[in-house]
Design a protein around this motif. Structure first.
Motif, PDB file in Angstrom:
ATOM      1  N   ALA A 128       0.832  -1.207   0.000  1.00 17.23           N
ATOM      2  CA  ALA A 128       0.000   0.000   0.000  1.00 17.23           C
ATOM      3  C   ALA A 128       0.868   1.260   0.000  1.00 17.23           C
ATOM      4  N   LEU A 129       1.947   1.241   0.768  1.00 17.41           N
ATOM      5  CA  LEU A 129       2.844   2.400   0.808  1.00 17.41           C
ATOM      6  C   LEU A 129       3.520   2.593  -0.543  1.00 17.41           C
ATOM      7  N   ASN A 130       3.937   1.492  -1.152  1.00 21.39           N
ATOM      8  CA  ASN A 130       4.548   1.571  -2.473  1.00 21.39           C
ATOM      9  C   ASN A 130       3.576   2.142  -3.500  1.00 21.39           C
ATOM     10  N   ALA A 131       2.311   1.745  -3.391  1.00 22.65           N
ATOM     11  CA  ALA A 131       1.296   2.222  -4.336  1.00 22.65           C
ATOM     12  C   ALA A 131       1.126   3.735  -4.239  1.00 22.65           C
ATOM     13  N   ILE A 132       1.189   4.270  -3.030  1.00 23.72           N
ATOM     14  CA  ILE A 132       1.032   5.716  -2.861  1.00 23.72           C
ATOM     15  C   ILE A 132       2.245   6.458  -3.400  1.00 23.72           C
ATOM     16  N   ALA A 133       3.438   5.917  -3.169  1.00 27.07           N
ATOM     17  CA  ALA A 133       4.643   6.537  -3.720  1.00 27.07           C
ATOM     18  C   ALA A 133       4.550   6.609  -5.242  1.00 27.07           C
ATOM     19  N   THR A 134       4.046   5.542  -5.846  1.00 27.12           N
ATOM     20  CA  THR A 134       3.870   5.506  -7.296  1.00 27.12           C
ATOM     21  C   THR A 134       2.804   6.507  -7.739  1.00 27.12           C
ATOM     22  N   LEU A 135       1.693   6.549  -7.003  1.00 27.92           N
ATOM     23  CA  LEU A 135       0.608   7.480  -7.324  1.00 27.92           C
ATOM     24  C   LEU A 135       1.097   8.920  -7.307  1.00 27.92           C
ATOM     25  N   TRP A 136       1.892   9.253  -6.317  1.00 32.25           N
ATOM     26  CA  TRP A 136       2.387  10.616  -6.174  1.00 32.25           C
ATOM     27  C   TRP A 136       3.620  10.895  -7.031  1.00 32.25           C
ATOM     28  N   ASN A 137       4.233   9.822  -7.549  1.00 31.68           N
ATOM     29  CA  ASN A 137       5.481   9.954  -8.303  1.00 31.68           C
ATOM     30  C   ASN A 137       6.560  10.635  -7.450  1.00 31.68           C
ATOM     31  N   ILE A 138       6.661  10.173  -6.201  1.00 33.40           N
ATOM     32  CA  ILE A 138       7.660  10.685  -5.262  1.00 33.40           C
ATOM     33  C   ILE A 138       8.524   9.513  -4.799  1.00 33.40           C
ATOM     34  N   ASN A 139       9.828   9.733  -4.771  1.00 35.36           N
ATOM     35  CA  ASN A 139      10.747   8.718  -4.272  1.00 35.36           C
ATOM     36  C   ASN A 139      10.353   8.320  -2.850  1.00 35.36           C
ATOM     37  N   ALA A 140      10.294   7.015  -2.585  1.00 32.45           N
ATOM     38  CA  ALA A 140       9.884   6.542  -1.258  1.00 32.45           C
ATOM     39  C   ALA A 140      10.746   7.129  -0.145  1.00 32.45           C
ATOM     40  N   ARG A 141      12.005   7.430  -0.443  1.00 32.90           N
ATOM     41  CA  ARG A 141      12.907   7.973   0.586  1.00 32.90           C
ATOM     42  C   ARG A 141      12.542   9.407   0.967  1.00 32.90           C
ATOM     43  N   ASN A 142      11.677  10.022   0.180  1.00 33.67           N
ATOM     44  CA  ASN A 142      11.208  11.372   0.500  1.00 33.67           C
ATOM     45  C   ASN A 142       9.836  11.360   1.164  1.00 33.67           C
ATOM     46  N   LEU A 143       9.356  10.171   1.553  1.00 40.10           N
ATOM     47  CA  LEU A 143       8.050  10.060   2.201  1.00 40.10           C
ATOM     48  C   LEU A 143       8.216   9.593   3.638  1.00 40.10           C
ATOM     49  N   LEU A 144       7.306  10.045   4.474  1.00 34.94           N
ATOM     50  CA  LEU A 144       7.313   9.710   5.890  1.00 34.94           C
ATOM     51  C   LEU A 144       6.032   8.957   6.216  1.00 34.94           C
ATOM     52  N   TYR A 145       6.172   7.835   6.933  1.00 37.88           N
ATOM     53  CA  TYR A 145       4.982   7.110   7.378  1.00 37.88           C
ATOM     54  C   TYR A 145       4.877   7.241   8.889  1.00 37.88           C
ATOM     55  N   VAL A 146       3.707   7.660   9.349  1.00 41.33           N
ATOM     56  CA  VAL A 146       3.473   7.937  10.768  1.00 41.33           C
ATOM     57  C   VAL A 146       2.479   6.922  11.327  1.00 41.33           C
ATOM     58  N   GLY A 147       2.872   6.216  12.370  1.00 41.66           N
ATOM     59  CA  GLY A 147       1.976   5.250  12.989  1.00 41.66           C
ATOM     60  C   GLY A 147       2.327   5.031  14.446  1.00 41.66           C
ATOM     61  N   ASP A 148       1.513   4.238  15.126  1.00 35.76           N
ATOM     62  CA  ASP A 148       1.690   4.067  16.571  1.00 35.76           C
ATOM     63  C   ASP A 148       2.112   2.669  16.982  1.00 35.76           C
ATOM     64  N   TYR A 149       2.502   1.824  16.000  1.00 37.18           N
ATOM     65  CA  TYR A 149       2.796   0.431  16.355  1.00 37.18           C
ATOM     66  C   TYR A 149       3.995  -0.081  15.564  1.00 37.18           C
ATOM     67  N   LEU A 150       4.535  -1.195  15.996  1.00 37.90           N
ATOM     68  CA  LEU A 150       5.695  -1.810  15.361  1.00 37.90           C
ATOM     69  C   LEU A 150       5.462  -2.080  13.878  1.00 37.90           C
ATOM     70  N   TYR A 151       4.254  -2.554  13.520  1.00 42.01           N
ATOM     71  CA  TYR A 151       3.962  -2.851  12.115  1.00 42.01           C
ATOM     72  C   TYR A 151       4.121  -1.607  11.233  1.00 42.01           C
ATOM     73  N   ASP A 152       3.843  -0.439  11.795  1.00 35.43           N
ATOM     74  CA  ASP A 152       3.976   0.799  11.031  1.00 35.43           C
ATOM     75  C   ASP A 152       5.441   1.089  10.713  1.00 35.43           C
ATOM     76  N   ILE A 153       6.289   0.874  11.706  1.00 31.77           N
ATOM     77  CA  ILE A 153       7.731   1.053  11.496  1.00 31.77           C
ATOM     78  C   ILE A 153       8.232   0.061  10.455  1.00 31.77           C
ATOM     79  N   GLN A 154       7.817  -1.194  10.597  1.00 38.42           N
ATOM     80  CA  GLN A 154       8.269  -2.236   9.673  1.00 38.42           C
ATOM     81  C   GLN A 154       7.783  -1.977   8.253  1.00 38.42           C
ATOM     82  N   ALA A 155       6.520  -1.558   8.125  1.00 43.88           N
ATOM     83  CA  ALA A 155       5.970  -1.279   6.793  1.00 43.88           C
ATOM     84  C   ALA A 155       6.734  -0.150   6.126  1.00 43.88           C
TER      85      ALA A 155
END
Length: 205
Positions: free
Chosen positions: A131-158
């Motif tokens: 899902a994160l990869n799909a959004i990076a593609t949708l936005w045409n932004i390098n994944a390294r320039n995106l930040l994912y914010v979450g409250d659990y270990l799975y969020d960090i891992q994703a």
């Protein structure tokens, strides 16, 4: 010199426990479907031996999610931070392990100016990075320039599985796995300062 890769050009959020409250009792849900305490709930259901068993188990999960959705409320500081980021034209999206109907109810009752929402009905659940990869593609932004914010270990891992930076939101206590995150926020308003600090570094280059 600061490189462009260090900029934050877009932010993706978890939903439950990050943007809105959740009172899902996972211990109870696991007990009702026979899932061992230490096993991931969705993984356990996927491994059940028959389609009927998987459907019955998922129906129980859906019932809990829909009830929880009716009681969810926006968490402190979220609305202010989201609107501040929107005013800076930062693209935002939501990736949640909720199923689509529960997520829709939560966002209908707690409207936020975020139109892109992916649930486990749309892509494999976190920590899978699809899902994160799909959004990076949708936005045409390098994944390294995106930040994912979450409250659990799975969020960090994703986030790391998608080559994004991970920001752990820990408003009350800091969990043991917090050191795996790139950033840790204790107050949601800190997110705006974090994103601004990276955009300012780019402007100064």
């Amino acid at each position: 010199m600061t490189t462009q890769v260090e900029a934050i050009f877009g932010v993706i959020f978890d939903l439950d426990g990050t943007l809105v409250s959740s009172e899902l009792d996972f211990a109870l849900i696991k007990a009702q479907i026979g899932c061992p305490c230490e096993q991931d709930l969705l993984d356990y259901i996927a491994q059940l031996p028959s389609p009927y068993m998987r459907e019955e188990a998922m129906n129980i999960v859906h019932q809990h999610e829909l009830i929880d959705a009716q009681h969810a409320s926006i968490l402190p500081g979220v609305s202010e931070a989201i609107h501040a980021l929107k005013s800076k034209n930062i693209p935002m999206a939501i990736v949640t392990r909720n199923f689509d109907k529960a997520a829709a109810i939560k966002l209908q009752n707690n409207p936020l100016p975020i139109s892109t929402v992916l649930t486990r009905s749309d892509a494999p659940a976190k920590p899978d990075p699809s899902a994160l990869n799909a959004i990076a593609t949708l936005w045409n932004i390098n994944a390294r320039n995106l930040l994912y914010v979450g409250d659990y270990l799975y969020d960090i891992q994703a986030a790391h599985n998608a080559n994004m930076r991970a920001c752990l939101y820990a408003p009350e206590s800091t969990p043991a796995y917090a050191d795996q995150a790139d950033y840790v926020l204790h107050d949601f308003v800190e997110l705006v300062t974090l994103v601004e600090s990276y955009s300012e570094k780019i402007e100064l280059c």
